[in-house]
Design an enzyme around this catalytic site. Sequence first.
Site, PDB file in Angstrom:
ATOM      1  N   TYR A  27       0.837  -1.205   0.000  1.00  0.00           N
ATOM      2  CA  TYR A  27       0.000   0.000   0.000  1.00  0.00           C
ATOM      3  C   TYR A  27       0.872   1.254   0.000  1.00  0.00           C
ATOM      4  CZ  TYR A  27      -4.050   2.907   1.145  1.00  0.00           C
ATOM      5  OH  TYR A  27      -5.036   3.849   1.106  1.00  0.00           O
ATOM      6  N   LEU A  59      -5.262  -6.021   6.323  1.00  0.00           N
ATOM      7  CA  LEU A  59      -6.323  -6.925   6.774  1.00  0.00           C
ATOM      8  C   LEU A  59      -6.334  -8.244   6.007  1.00  0.00           C
ATOM      9  CD1 LEU A  59      -9.327  -4.517   7.418  1.00  0.00           C
ATOM     10  CD2 LEU A  59      -8.003  -5.806   9.106  1.00  0.00           C
ATOM     11  N   CYS A  82       2.237  -1.683   6.344  1.00  0.00           N
ATOM     12  CA  CYS A  82       2.338  -0.442   7.093  1.00  0.00           C
ATOM     13  C   CYS A  82       0.958   0.192   7.197  1.00  0.00           C
ATOM     14  CB  CYS A  82       3.305   0.504   6.388  1.00  0.00           C
ATOM     15  SG  CYS A  82       3.492   2.085   7.226  1.00  0.00           S
ATOM     16  N   VAL A  83       0.584   0.542   8.410  1.00  0.00           N
ATOM     17  CA  VAL A  83      -0.680   1.232   8.664  1.00  0.00           C
ATOM     18  C   VAL A  83      -0.331   2.567   9.317  1.00  0.00           C
ATOM     19  CG1 VAL A  83      -2.963   1.087   9.734  1.00  0.00           C
ATOM     20  CG2 VAL A  83      -1.766  -1.021   9.065  1.00  0.00           C
ATOM     21  N   ILE A  84      -0.732   3.657   8.649  1.00  0.00           N
ATOM     22  CA  ILE A  84      -0.438   4.999   9.151  1.00  0.00           C
ATOM     23  C   ILE A  84      -1.735   5.628   9.635  1.00  0.00           C
ATOM     24  CG2 ILE A  84       0.451   7.288   8.569  1.00  0.00           C
ATOM     25  CD1 ILE A  84       2.219   5.939   6.441  1.00  0.00           C
ATOM     26  N   THR A  88      -9.733   8.760  10.720  1.00  0.00           N
ATOM     27  CA  THR A  88     -10.882   7.971  11.171  1.00  0.00           C
ATOM     28  C   THR A  88     -10.433   6.820  12.067  1.00  0.00           C
ATOM     29  OG1 THR A  88     -10.825   6.391   9.337  1.00  0.00           O
ATOM     30  CG2 THR A  88     -12.016   8.475   8.957  1.00  0.00           C
ATOM     31  N   HIS A  90     -10.642   3.819  11.334  1.00  0.00           N
ATOM     32  CA  HIS A  90     -10.212   2.700  10.498  1.00  0.00           C
ATOM     33  C   HIS A  90      -8.807   2.226  10.902  1.00  0.00           C
ATOM     34  CE1 HIS A  90     -10.237   0.056   7.068  1.00  0.00           C
ATOM     35  NE2 HIS A  90      -9.112   0.591   6.603  1.00  0.00           N
ATOM     36  N   ASN A 114       5.564 -10.972  12.714  1.00  0.00           N
ATOM     37  CA  ASN A 114       4.662  -9.854  12.417  1.00  0.00           C
ATOM     38  C   ASN A 114       5.466  -8.586  12.192  1.00  0.00           C
ATOM     39  OD1 ASN A 114       2.754  -7.839  12.273  1.00  0.00           O
ATOM     40  ND2 ASN A 114       1.692  -8.412  14.140  1.00  0.00           N
ATOM     41  N   ARG A 128      11.603   2.924  10.492  1.00  0.00           N
ATOM     42  CA  ARG A 128      11.416   1.536  10.897  1.00  0.00           C
ATOM     43  C   ARG A 128      11.643   0.567   9.740  1.00  0.00           C
ATOM     44  NH1 ARG A 128       9.252   4.838  14.135  1.00  0.00           N
ATOM     45  NH2 ARG A 128       8.834   4.375  16.318  1.00  0.00           N
TER      46      ARG A 128
END
Length: 181
Positions: A27, A59, A82-84, A88, A90, A114, A128
């Site tokens: 992503y 997910l 990676c989730v930034i 929201t 989410h 993980n 990171r």
Amino acid sequence: MASMEHHVLERPSFDKPTKVLIVVSPYYKAIADNMVAGAKAEIEAAGATWDLIEMPGALEIPTAIGISERMSNFDGYVALGCVIRGETTHYETVCNDSSRALQLLGLQGLCIGNGILTVENIGQAEVRADPAGQNKGGGAAAAALHLIALARKWGRQSKGVGFMPSSDDTIFAGETGPTTV
């Protein structure tokens, strides 16, 4: 704390071929590419081989690992993404659900490292993901390799704990035999 020293375990060694699947969400492509580079280098340094698949988002990574476990022959898995944080909730859903799903797969016996980053901004992710820096991709691969080594160490031993099925068709007191209709 920006640069606190931490202990790194010695890399495990393997006496038979070891095959790891890297599952990545590209992503944020540059972040993902750095994490994959770190993971590949760690896997190769341990003498293992790897394969790579991509998923649209964090997910989907646990589901991809679950499918791969049922339908292939990998010894372990490396989850990278990676989730930034955004505007929201989410962010919380993706972070919590992907992490929880990976943990549940691990508790079922899968060897998973993980490496899904959960960060506040792109700068934190870049630090990171950098293979020459914090190298979280390499760290996730190392975790998977250590779990594979542990599973191999104890996987061959049979402790005889728990209920074992009878090796014959003995009927115990109070039981009745097979019924035919």
